[in-house]
Design an enzyme around this catalytic site. Sequence first.
Site: not given
Ligand SMILES: O=C(O)CCC(=O)C(=O)O
Ligand SMILES: [Fe+2]
Length: 352
Positions: A221, A219, A286, A276
């Site tokens: 942001d 996605h 994680r 990403h």
């Molecule tokens: O956990 C991650 O590295 C990505 C999190 C992410 O892309 C988000 O919360 O928008």
């Molecule tokens: Fe994100």
Amino acid sequence: MTARFSDKYLDLNSVKELPDSHAWESIDHDLPSDGAYKLESVPIIDLNHKNAMELIGSACKTWGAFQVVNHNISKNLLDDIESAGKRLFSLPMQQKLKAARSPDGLSGYGVAGISSFFPKLMWSEGFTISGSPLEHARRLWPEDYHRFCYTIQDYESEMNKLAERLMWLILGSLNITKEDINWAGSKGDQFQAGSSAVLQLNCYPACPDPDRAMGLAAHTDSTILTILHQSNTSGLQVFRQDYGWIRVPPQPGALVINVGDLLHILSNGWYPSVLHRAVVHRTQHRLSIAYLYGPPSSVKIFPIPKLVDNFHPPLYRAITWNEYLGTKAKHFDKALRSVLVRAPRSEFLGAK
Ligand SMILES: O=C(O)CCC(=O)C(=O)O
Ligand SMILES: [Fe+2]
């Protein structure tokens, strides 16, 4: 597609085998060969470097993402927010559900907001904070909710300062100053007072079959920019045209910065928002904390006039953050395209 309640709120920590509800087909896990990977991941930029602005500009254009060090966020605060996240996600499921996100709400505990666009569930749980976390924190820890709230407040306040500093560095690299953006005002604090942000805590438990699971699907942001703190387990990947998915390894103390869709619009397409995703691990869990930074809610975002001329007409129409979130909730990966008023730059320049 709506997932079943029991699948959606499955306790991922206790599952021994990947259930069908979470088994994805054909995830592209191939990363560029080691050589290419070593050659490139997003740059790590020292904010004290005398050329920080130029380095940031070049990273935004090439990657739409970079990591920063010497950002003035203390290690203590990063440790505190990570502990707060761990404390939250390690609560029993029944307890976490007391702070479940309501169907039409943004805040609270639940699966990733983008889940409805995918046939399978993601191997992660999330907690979203928009506005005060007090009400939810009270339900999670009736006896001891202050600690969580203080940490969130401190973190958001420090992140706001950093996000603003980064935004001006990024815009500065395009020759944009505070005078060029009416909603930022030359007083500076006008924007500070109204700027809005959402804090997203993500937890990715260890997964029995990581090759067939997806932590958080690809996605961009819906922000101006995102500041991401990741715990010391890799998982984040960014997509680079001509290369494919590239890991963004955790670097102790460094924060990842993503260009969001609204910066893509403001920069008239010069700085693309980064695609990403997060993959998961067989033995390690994680945690990530995303500070999703946006403009004051009433402000219309459109390409900055200084970046518009006869050769570079405005590519996007004006839109507020709220309107854009609505568009994203409807069109997901086609949202940016639905705001487009002209073909992107390369095609436009090639057209007669
Ligand atoms: O956990 C991650 O590295 C990505 C999190 C992410 O892309 C988000 O919360 O928008
Ligand atoms: Fe994100």
